[in-house]
Design a protein around this motif. Structure first.
Motif, mmCIF file in Angstrom:
data_model
loop_
_atom_site.group_PDB
_atom_site.id
_atom_site.type_symbol
_atom_site.label_atom_id
_atom_site.label_comp_id
_atom_site.label_asym_id
_atom_site.label_seq_id
_atom_site.Cartn_x
_atom_site.Cartn_y
_atom_site.Cartn_z
ATOM 1 N N ASP A 12 6.661 5.102 -2.673
ATOM 2 C CA ASP A 12 5.771 4.983 -1.518
ATOM 3 C C ASP A 12 5.861 3.579 -0.921
ATOM 4 O O ASP A 12 5.439 2.604 -1.543
ATOM 5 C CB ASP A 12 4.336 5.290 -1.949
ATOM 6 N N THR A 13 6.412 3.483 0.273
ATOM 7 C CA THR A 13 6.482 2.191 0.970
ATOM 8 C C THR A 13 5.463 2.093 2.101
ATOM 9 O O THR A 13 5.476 1.126 2.850
ATOM 10 C CB THR A 13 7.887 1.942 1.535
ATOM 11 N N GLY A 14 4.596 3.115 2.212
ATOM 12 C CA GLY A 14 3.470 3.011 3.125
ATOM 13 C C GLY A 14 3.788 3.279 4.578
ATOM 14 O O GLY A 14 4.937 3.440 4.987
ATOM 15 N N VAL A 15 2.710 3.325 5.367
ATOM 16 C CA VAL A 15 2.846 3.425 6.818
ATOM 17 C C VAL A 15 3.398 2.121 7.373
ATOM 18 O O VAL A 15 4.190 2.093 8.308
ATOM 19 C CB VAL A 15 1.476 3.755 7.454
ATOM 20 N N GLN A 16 2.972 1.022 6.785
ATOM 21 C CA GLN A 16 3.500 -0.284 7.178
ATOM 22 C C GLN A 16 3.887 -1.047 5.915
ATOM 23 O O GLN A 16 3.264 -0.904 4.863
ATOM 24 C CB GLN A 16 2.468 -1.076 7.971
ATOM 25 N N LEU A 17 4.943 -1.845 6.017
ATOM 26 C CA LEU A 17 5.379 -2.631 4.874
ATOM 27 C C LEU A 17 4.376 -3.741 4.586
ATOM 28 O O LEU A 17 3.835 -4.367 5.497
ATOM 29 C CB LEU A 17 6.752 -3.235 5.136
ATOM 30 N N ALA A 18 4.153 -3.984 3.289
ATOM 31 C CA ALA A 18 3.322 -5.117 2.898
ATOM 32 C C ALA A 18 4.091 -6.424 3.112
ATOM 33 O O ALA A 18 5.323 -6.425 3.167
ATOM 34 C CB ALA A 18 2.913 -4.976 1.442
ATOM 35 N N ASP A 19 3.359 -7.509 3.209
ATOM 36 C CA ASP A 19 4.013 -8.790 3.501
ATOM 37 C C ASP A 19 4.936 -9.235 2.378
ATOM 38 O O ASP A 19 5.883 -9.983 2.602
ATOM 39 C CB ASP A 19 2.958 -9.865 3.777
ATOM 40 N N GLY A 20 4.697 -8.762 1.147
ATOM 41 C CA GLY A 20 5.564 -9.129 0.046
ATOM 42 C C GLY A 20 6.662 -8.118 -0.215
ATOM 43 O O GLY A 20 7.451 -8.274 -1.141
ATOM 44 N N GLY A 21 6.708 -7.067 0.603
ATOM 45 C CA GLY A 21 7.701 -6.018 0.421
ATOM 46 C C GLY A 21 7.070 -4.746 -0.093
ATOM 47 O O GLY A 21 5.968 -4.745 -0.643
ATOM 48 N N THR B 105 8.017 7.057 12.228
ATOM 49 C CA THR B 105 8.750 7.704 11.137
ATOM 50 C C THR B 105 8.096 7.303 9.825
ATOM 51 O O THR B 105 8.307 6.196 9.325
ATOM 52 C CB THR B 105 10.226 7.275 11.126
ATOM 53 N N TYR B 106 7.286 8.202 9.259
ATOM 54 C CA TYR B 106 6.588 7.935 8.003
ATOM 55 C C TYR B 106 7.508 8.331 6.856
ATOM 56 O O TYR B 106 7.497 9.459 6.388
ATOM 57 C CB TYR B 106 5.277 8.716 7.971
ATOM 58 N N LYS B 107 8.303 7.376 6.388
ATOM 59 C CA LYS B 107 9.366 7.686 5.437
ATOM 60 C C LYS B 107 8.831 8.135 4.084
ATOM 61 O O LYS B 107 9.402 9.036 3.452
ATOM 62 C CB LYS B 107 10.295 6.478 5.300
ATOM 63 N N SER B 108 7.741 7.532 3.624
ATOM 64 C CA SER B 108 7.162 7.986 2.360
ATOM 65 C C SER B 108 6.655 9.410 2.499
ATOM 66 O O SER B 108 6.786 10.228 1.581
ATOM 67 C CB SER B 108 6.018 7.058 1.937
ATOM 68 N N GLY B 109 6.066 9.726 3.650
ATOM 69 C CA GLY B 109 5.587 11.084 3.896
ATOM 70 C C GLY B 109 6.728 12.088 3.971
ATOM 71 O O GLY B 109 6.595 13.232 3.516
#
Length: 311
Positions: free
Chosen positions: A151-160, A123-127
C-alpha cells in the motif's frame, strides 16, 4: 501474487514480499508491478512478437534448458541442484505465459480514481492492486491462495511509500488509511450478502501488517520517526471469529509495547491459520517464539495467544 505500485522505492524490505528464503523457486509469488497502464494482456500474450518469432524464442529457451540440464547430469542421472530446478521452473512459466494470461487477462489492472480527506489521485495504484487481488482470490476456476498488496496510499508520504511520515504525519496517515480501509470494506461480503466477487471472511484471512510503527512523539513540527517498539497489526476473518475479536497486547505510555506478539510470532501464527506447519526447516525455529521450550509449546502459544483460539 504480490502487487507492487511502481511509485514505491525498490528497497530490500519491499523485495522481501516475494522472496522465498529456503523454499524452492516454484514457491515464489508472482510479482506484478502496478503502473496504471494496463498492458498486462499484451505482455503475457507476447504480442510484441510475431508467431514465427515466438516459436523461435521458445526453441532457443528449450535449447538453453536442455544445455543447463545436461551440465548437471552424470551418467544419465540428474544431480541435485536447487538452482537448476528454479531455472527450469522459470522457463516453463515463460513458455506457458498464454495459460497465465487466461487467469490474469482482461482488465485486471484497470486504473480508477480515488479520493480521501480532500486528496485525490487519477490512478489509485494500491487500490488497483487490492481490486486485482480480490478478483484473483475469488477466481471461479483458478483462485489465488495468497495475495500481498503493497500500500503506497493515495498520496506518497514525504519519506517514501504511503506511511513514512517524517514531516507531515496526521494528514497523510488519515488520507491513506481511510482510502485503503474504504476499498477493503467494499471488497468484503457483509453478513448474509454472498456476492461471489467479494471476499468471504469465513474462508479468507485478511492481514493488515507493517514492518514498524511511528513514534508517539513528534519529529520536528508535524512529523514522526520510525518506531519498531510498539505498533499495531490487524487480523480479520479466517480463524478470527466473534469469540476471538479484541485486542491482544498493550502499549505503555512511553509508546513501547509491554505485552505483544513479535513480528515472527505473528507470521508464524498466520501460517498456523492457513494450516501450514510453522516449524518446518524452511520456515521458523522454536527460538523465533520466545519463552517456549518445544515445537508443541510453540504451536499452542501461536494458536491460543496470537490467534486467540484456546483449546
Amino acid at each position: 501474487y504480490v502487487f507492487l505500485p511502481n511509485n514505491e522505492f525498490s528497497t530490500d524490505n519491499v523485495r522481501a514480499a516475494h522472496s522465498v528464503g529456503m523454499h524452492p523457486g516454484s514457491a515464489r509469488p508472482l510479482l506484478l508491478k502496478v503502473t496504471g497502464n494496463d498492458d498486462l494482456d499484451a505482455l503475457l500474450g507476447r504480442l510484441h512478437l510475431t508467431e514465427d518469432e515466438r516459436a523461435r524464442s521458445d526453441a532457443l529457451l528449450a535449447l538453453y534448458r536442455a544445455r543447463a540440464s545436461s551440465a548437471y547430469t552424470s551418467k544419465g542421472v540428474a544431480l541435485r541442484a536447487p538452482n537448476l530446478v528454479d531455472h527450469d521452473f522459470a522457463l516453463q512459466n515463460l513458455a506457458n505465459s498464454q495459460a497465465l494470461a487466461a487467469v490474469l487477462g482482461g482488465d485486471l489492472l484497470a486504473a480508477f480514481e480515488a479520493a480521501s480527506c480532500a486528496e485525490s489521485t487519477t490512478t489509485y495504484k494500491s487500490g488497483i492492486g487490492l481490486r486485482a487481488g480480490v478478483r484473483l482470490l475469488t477466481h471461479p476456476t483458478e483462485p489465488a491462495r495468497y495475495v500481498n498488496v503493497i500500500d503506497t496510499g493515495v498520496q506518497l508520504a514525504d519519506g517514501g511509500g504511503g506511511y513514512d511520515t517524517h514531516f507531515e504525519h496526521t494528514f497523510t496517515q488519515a488520507t491513506n488509511t481511510n482510502a485503503v480501509l474504504a476499498e477493503l470494506a467494499a471488497s468484503i461480503n457483509e453478513p448474509g450478502e454472498g456476492d461471489p466477487n467479494k471476499l468471504d471472511l469465513d474462508d479468507t484471512l485478511v492481514a493488515l501488517t507493517t514492518e514498524f510503527g511511528r513514534t508517539p512523539f513528534a519529529q520536528g513540527a508535524r512529523g514522526t520517526n520510525h518506531h519498531p517498539y510498539g505498533f499495531v497489526n490487524v487480523l480479520i476473518g479466517g480463524p478470527i471469529g466473534e469469540e476471538q475479536a479484541g485486542v491482544y497486547g498493550a502499549i505503555g505510555p512511553d509508546g513501547n509495547a509491554v505485552t505483544y506478539a513479535t513480528p515472527g510470532e505473528l507470521r508464524a501464527a498466520m501460517l498456523v491459520a492457513m494450516g501450514i506447519y510453522p516449524f518446518a526447516p524452511e520456515s521458523f525455529a522454536v527460538g523465533d517464539v520466545p519463552g517456549v521450550q518445544s515445537e508443541l509449546d510453540g504451536l499452542v502459544f501461536l494458536r491460543d495467544v496470537v490467534l486467540g483460539r484456546q483449546g
